[in-house]
Design a protein around this motif. Structure first.
Motif, PDB file in Angstrom:
ATOM      1  N   ASN A 170       0.700  -1.240  -0.073  1.00  0.00           N
ATOM      2  CA  ASN A 170      -0.058  -0.053   0.067  1.00  0.00           C
ATOM      3  C   ASN A 170       0.819   1.214  -0.118  1.00  0.00           C
ATOM      4  OD1 ASN A 170      -2.374  -1.485   0.000  1.00  0.00           O
ATOM      5  ND2 ASN A 170      -2.106  -1.687   2.525  1.00  0.00           N
ATOM      6  N   TYR A 171       0.582   2.187  -0.824  1.00  0.00           N
ATOM      7  CA  TYR A 171       1.376   3.387  -1.031  1.00  0.00           C
ATOM      8  C   TYR A 171       0.469   4.658  -1.281  1.00  0.00           C
ATOM      9  CZ  TYR A 171       4.489   6.719  -3.301  1.00  0.00           C
ATOM     10  OH  TYR A 171       5.109   7.905  -3.745  1.00  0.00           O
ATOM     11  N   ALA A 172       0.968   5.869  -0.414  1.00  0.00           N
ATOM     12  CA  ALA A 172       0.134   7.021  -0.487  1.00  0.00           C
ATOM     13  C   ALA A 172       0.878   8.063  -1.037  1.00  0.00           C
ATOM     14  CB  ALA A 172      -0.425   7.264   0.864  1.00  0.00           C
TER      15      ALA A 172
ATOM     16  N   ALA B 224      -4.273   7.135  -2.437  1.00  0.00           N
ATOM     17  CA  ALA B 224      -3.884   5.857  -1.786  1.00  0.00           C
ATOM     18  C   ALA B 224      -4.017   5.079  -3.006  1.00  0.00           C
ATOM     19  CB  ALA B 224      -4.732   5.453  -0.989  1.00  0.00           C
ATOM     20  N   TYR B 225      -2.936   4.156  -3.041  1.00  0.00           N
ATOM     21  CA  TYR B 225      -2.699   2.913  -4.110  1.00  0.00           C
ATOM     22  C   TYR B 225      -2.298   1.844  -3.521  1.00  0.00           C
ATOM     23  CZ  TYR B 225      -2.120   7.033  -7.296  1.00  0.00           C
ATOM     24  OH  TYR B 225      -2.353   8.405  -8.070  1.00  0.00           O
ATOM     25  N   ARG B 226      -2.556   0.777  -4.194  1.00  0.00           N
ATOM     26  CA  ARG B 226      -2.104  -0.614  -4.025  1.00  0.00           C
ATOM     27  C   ARG B 226      -1.043  -0.814  -5.021  1.00  0.00           C
ATOM     28  NH1 ARG B 226      -1.086  -4.101  -0.296  1.00  0.00           N
ATOM     29  NH2 ARG B 226      -1.068  -6.495  -0.988  1.00  0.00           N
TER      30      ARG B 226
ATOM     31  N   ASP C 298      -5.387   2.737  -7.992  1.00  0.00           N
ATOM     32  CA  ASP C 298      -5.854   3.733  -7.032  1.00  0.00           C
ATOM     33  C   ASP C 298      -7.223   3.352  -6.415  1.00  0.00           C
ATOM     34  OD1 ASP C 298      -6.840   6.135  -5.925  1.00  0.00           O
ATOM     35  OD2 ASP C 298      -6.547   7.476  -7.909  1.00  0.00           O
ATOM     36  N   GLN C 299      -6.936   3.369  -4.939  1.00  0.00           N
ATOM     37  CA  GLN C 299      -7.872   2.886  -4.112  1.00  0.00           C
ATOM     38  C   GLN C 299      -8.448   4.199  -3.066  1.00  0.00           C
ATOM     39  OE1 GLN C 299      -5.763  -0.274  -1.751  1.00  0.00           O
ATOM     40  NE2 GLN C 299      -6.803  -1.748  -3.480  1.00  0.00           N
ATOM     41  N   SER C 300      -8.164   5.393  -3.632  1.00  0.00           N
ATOM     42  CA  SER C 300      -8.788   6.407  -2.907  1.00  0.00           C
ATOM     43  C   SER C 300     -10.209   6.441  -2.830  1.00  0.00           C
ATOM     44  CB  SER C 300      -8.229   7.536  -3.579  1.00  0.00           C
ATOM     45  OG  SER C 300      -6.805   7.727  -3.896  1.00  0.00           O
TER      46      SER C 300
ATOM     47  N   ARG D  26     -11.209   3.614  -0.174  1.00  0.00           N
ATOM     48  CA  ARG D  26     -11.129   4.067   0.983  1.00  0.00           C
ATOM     49  C   ARG D  26     -11.958   4.980   1.645  1.00  0.00           C
ATOM     50  NH1 ARG D  26      -5.478   3.175   1.977  1.00  0.00           N
ATOM     51  NH2 ARG D  26      -5.015   0.991   0.844  1.00  0.00           N
TER      52      ARG D  26
END
Length: 356
Positions: A79-81, A89-91, A110-112, A115
């Motif tokens: 997971n990276y922001a 927020a990214y996977r 992109d998981q923003s 989330r």
């Protein structure tokens, strides 16, 4: 050149360019060999052969790249922001390409939004639980008192029963509003194709709300006129919008003793605007951006005294969004509040079509 339909000779770079998520291809030295358009848009363009470790300086990204290059893992993810220019927020997945190509791929999912929805759902459940727990605890406490110390006290019994009735009514209102939101979110939606005269609709709502205005010592003044103003909408949902706006104005603007409702459209190609204005204490400017959030209250005690659930304006916003309409709010503390509903104009080709 690639023969039409020949997948065996299709260059990998064509596939990488077609991926909608940000993607980088890099070599065993960690140098970027290719970035697709999505990557350039998300993280800015990058020159060929620039080190991936310089592009992404976070320690967890360095470790991810090192693991996949060393062969420790064929594919790995973290997971990276990104916090600049906006928080995202990214996977991130790093994988080896083929068995012995010396090439690797780094892809960002992109998981923003997911989330944000998860946080909103968690906050919603926590707030709903809290709002129900308070009156439930009150009712439980009074029942215990009535079965004990106040068993033979008629005056206390009548007082406690009235409070218990008020609390159960509060829970019922909250559940009704929660169900309204749930129905709006769950039912399939089609763009409204029925034209409504919003002037006639709002006049009907005003008449139905006069008893609430009277209870709060407020007069509703209609400046709607007789000119029809057509909008595309669902009648029941728009009635709920204006009922909520007028009820709020009656309860929280009662000190101003009157509410003015008006509507206008500058030209057939301009938006239709319906305005509800009260002359009460107003809303401090810092609260305005948040008043349509679920359970957000400018003054918690005043809201509960006025039997508010904190969901009325959320329902208004939700319905208007479904109608491609919007709500704007202007207010200053001590100078009342203006709630304005903006409807898109009905295209001239639709005028004279199906009407409610």
């Amino acid at each position: 050149m690639t023969a039409r339909g020949d997948i065996d000779s299709l260059p990998a770079i064509y596939l990488a360019a077609a991926v909608l998520d940000p993607l980088y291809i890099f070599d065993a030295g960690g140098s970027i060999l290719y970035s697709n358009e999505a990557a350039d848009l998300a993280f800015g363009p990058v020159a060929k052969s620039v080190s991936l470790r310089l592009k992404f300086r976070a320690p967890e990204m360095h470790e991810l790249v090192s693991r996949v290059i060393s062969g420790e893992e064929q594919s790995t993810a973290i997971n990276y922001a990104e916090r600049v220019p906006v928080e995202r927020a990214y996977r991130v997945v790093a994988s080896r390409i083929g068995n012995d190509t010396g090439l690797y791929v780094l892809m960002f999912k992109d998981q923003s939004e997911a989330r944000r929805i998860d946080r909103m759902r968690a906050d919603f459940i926590a707030n709903a639980s809290h709002e129900l727990r308070t009156p439930l605890a009150s009712v439980s406490g009074f029942i215990e008192t009535l079965r004990g110390p106040a068993r033979d006290d008629p005056a206390a019994r009548d007082s406690f029963l009235q409070i218990m009735q008020n609390q159960t009514q509060r829970m019922a209102r909250l559940i009704d509003d929660l169900l309204s939101l749930s129905r709006l979110e769950m039912k399939p939606y089609q763009k409204p194709n029925v034209q409504l005269d919003v002037v006639v609709l709002v006049k009907g709502v005003i008449e139905s709300m006069r008893h609430i205005a009277s209870e709060n010592g407020v007069e509703i003044v209609s400046e709607l006129g007789d000119t029809p103003l057509l909008v595309a909408g669902h009648s029941d949902e728009l009635v709920q919008v204006f009922e909520n706006l007028l009820e709020n104005a009656c309860k929280y603007g009662s000190s101003g003793e009157r509410i003015v409702v008006s509507a206008d459209q500058a030209s057939p190609m301009d938006e239709v605007r319906v305005t509800v204005r009260d002359f009460g204490p107003g809303i401090p400017e810092e609260h305005i951006p948040r008043i349509t959030e679920r359970f957000y209250r400018v003054d918690v005690e005043t809201s509960r005294t006025q039997k508010g659930t904190g969901l009325g304006l959320s329902i208004v916003k939700h319905i208007l969004t479904r109608h491609d309409a919007r709500l704007s709010v202007r207010s200053e503390a001590g100078n009342g509040a203006v709630f304005m509903v903006h409807f898109p104009p009905v295209p001239p080709s639709d005028v004279g079509g199906e009407r409610a």
